[in-house]
Motif scaffolding. Structure first.
Motif, PDB file in Angstrom:
ATOM      1  N   LEU A 191       5.330  -3.180  12.941  1.00 52.43           N
ATOM      2  CA  LEU A 191       5.663  -3.917  11.715  1.00 52.43           C
ATOM      3  C   LEU A 191       5.484  -5.423  11.900  1.00 52.43           C
ATOM      4  CD1 LEU A 191       6.493  -3.052   8.853  1.00 52.43           C
ATOM      5  CD2 LEU A 191       8.848  -3.583   9.463  1.00 52.43           C
ATOM      6  N   ALA A 194       1.829  -6.522  11.755  1.00 56.59           N
ATOM      7  CA  ALA A 194       1.087  -5.961  10.625  1.00 56.59           C
ATOM      8  C   ALA A 194      -0.125  -6.816  10.245  1.00 56.59           C
ATOM      9  CB  ALA A 194       2.018  -5.783   9.431  1.00 56.59           C
ATOM     10  N   ILE A 214       4.558   3.127   5.548  1.00 51.78           N
ATOM     11  CA  ILE A 214       5.513   2.515   6.482  1.00 51.78           C
ATOM     12  C   ILE A 214       6.796   3.325   6.357  1.00 51.78           C
ATOM     13  CG2 ILE A 214       6.870   0.455   7.050  1.00 51.78           C
ATOM     14  CD1 ILE A 214       4.656  -1.245   5.753  1.00 51.78           C
ATOM     15  N   GLY A 216      10.614   3.685   7.620  1.00 53.80           N
ATOM     16  CA  GLY A 216      11.718   3.002   8.298  1.00 53.80           C
ATOM     17  C   GLY A 216      12.866   3.961   8.524  1.00 53.80           C
ATOM     18  N   ALA A 237       4.684  -5.698   4.883  1.00 57.30           N
ATOM     19  CA  ALA A 237       5.437  -5.859   6.135  1.00 57.30           C
ATOM     20  C   ALA A 237       6.347  -7.078   6.042  1.00 57.30           C
ATOM     21  CB  ALA A 237       4.479  -5.975   7.314  1.00 57.30           C
ATOM     22  N   LYS A 241      10.458  -7.045   6.341  1.00 58.63           N
ATOM     23  CA  LYS A 241      10.870  -7.666   7.606  1.00 58.63           C
ATOM     24  C   LYS A 241      12.302  -7.255   7.954  1.00 58.63           C
ATOM     25  CE  LYS A 241      10.118 -12.043   9.791  1.00 58.63           C
ATOM     26  NZ  LYS A 241      11.051 -13.065  10.060  1.00 58.63           N
ATOM     27  N   SER A 244      14.105  -1.556  10.690  1.00 56.00           N
ATOM     28  CA  SER A 244      13.974  -1.132  12.086  1.00 56.00           C
ATOM     29  C   SER A 244      14.783   0.131  12.369  1.00 56.00           C
ATOM     30  CB  SER A 244      14.462  -2.261  12.994  1.00 56.00           C
ATOM     31  OG  SER A 244      14.476  -1.858  14.328  1.00 56.00           O
ATOM     32  N   ALA A 246      10.637   1.017  12.642  1.00 52.84           N
ATOM     33  CA  ALA A 246       9.648   1.331  11.605  1.00 52.84           C
ATOM     34  C   ALA A 246       8.320   1.749  12.236  1.00 52.84           C
ATOM     35  CB  ALA A 246       9.432   0.115  10.714  1.00 52.84           C
ATOM     36  N   ILE A 248       4.130   2.888  11.365  1.00 48.16           N
ATOM     37  CA  ILE A 248       3.049   2.751  10.377  1.00 48.16           C
ATOM     38  C   ILE A 248       2.058   3.896  10.574  1.00 48.16           C
ATOM     39  CG2 ILE A 248       1.214   1.251   9.501  1.00 48.16           C
ATOM     40  CD1 ILE A 248       2.713  -1.131  10.730  1.00 48.16           C
TER      41      ILE A 248
END
Ligand code: SAH
Length: 274
Positions: A191, A194, A214, A216, A237, A241, A244, A246, A248
């Motif tokens: 992340l 990104a 994504i 999470g 991303a 922010k 977590s 996370a 992809i």
């Protein structure tokens, strides 16, 4: 949570009364968040441990399976910095095992996927400490299943590559190789990288419209799934922010999710942001 514990405790033998003499270390994969995704072998090892040495990604629900008398040692990261160096963790594993303890080294996901389990196993080998490895469901598999994204699918993707987001800090990022596969890519720890992932893949010819997800806090009650396309990865991303942990997922398989969502019984409520 207590209902989980009760169920497992009824199902499995409890800690034996007599302790075996020789200490040993069991590297245990705790899977991704959900305690019900532990293997029975992992659960048994946790219940029988004298010492549990665990990382940040291991949930409290899972730690509660340990014996109340077990020593619990946290060695994860605080504010992005490891609270204990890898060398000190290795030394602690050796020290505890040599003191005759049954040590469980508990890691999120699988110990041998971006978990430094191999390094710890090598340290145990050189210290002549007996050890074993119990696999766990790695984040890619857990997140894919719980977000309804098949990592491989006939006529869509025949392979999947697990990549660390740290690839972007290497001297020669292997973007061309990743793009050439034309298949599913899963970025761990990606992340924060990104922008570089988007630029690197697009610069090497991956279409800007490549579907991306994504995910999470995968496999937890607060899992989030965001679907987008490669050209907006950096933007999303930034918006996400702090989410977590996370993961992809990139590739055409992400498109299958829309069809699979119909009729599916989701494991937990999933936030959508399409
Ligand atoms: N050994 C672990 C990976 C450790 S690296 C495994 O096999 O899963 C840490 C990275 O794993 C995180 O940055 C994130 O990218 C991913 N990760 C681990 N658990 C996750 C979860 N529940 N949901 C989403 N990503 C996860």
């Amino acid at each position: 949570f207590s209902s989980h514990t009760d169920w497992y405790q009824r199902t499995l033998p409890s800690k034996p009364k007599t302790q075996p003499q020789a200490g040993r270390v069991t590297l245990v994969g705790a899977g991704p968040c959900d305690p019900e995704l532990l293997t029975l072998k992992a659960l048994k090892a946790i219940q029988q441990a004298d010492v549990v040495i665990y990382d940040r990604l291991v949930g409290r629900d899972i730690l509660e399976f340990a014996d109340p008398d077990a020593e619990m040692i946290y060695v994860g990261k605080r504010c992005g910095r490891p609270s204990m160096s890898q060398e000190s963790i290795n030394a602690e594993l050796v020290r505890q095992a040599k003191a005759g303890k049954q040590v469980v080294r508990l890691k999120g996901g699988d110990p041998f996927v971006f978990g430094r389990g191999g390094e710890e196993a090598l340290a145990l080998v050189s210290a002549n400490v007996a050890y074993q490895v119990i696999p766990g469901i790695t984040a890619a598999l857990g997140c894919a299943a719980s977000s309804l994204i098949p990592l491989t699918h006939r006529e869509v993707s025949r392979s999947v590559t697990l990549v660390t987001g740290q690839v972007v800090t290497g001297s020669l990022p292997a973007w061309a190789e990743l793009v050439a596969s034309g298949q599913t890519l899963v970025f761990y720890m990606g992340l924060e990288k990104a922008a570089q992932i988007q630029q690197g893949l697009m610069a090497h010819g991956l279409s800007s419209s490549t579907p991306v997800a994504i995910i999470g806090k995968g496999c937890s009650a607060t899992q989030e799934v965001h679907t987008l396309s490669l050209e907006t990865l950096e933007k999303h991303a930034l918006e996400l922010k702090g989410l977590s942990p996370a993961l992809i997922i990139l590739g055409d398989v992400v498109k299958l999710r829309a069809a699979l969502l119909h009729n599916a019984e989701l494991l937990q409520s999933v936030q959508e942001d399409v």
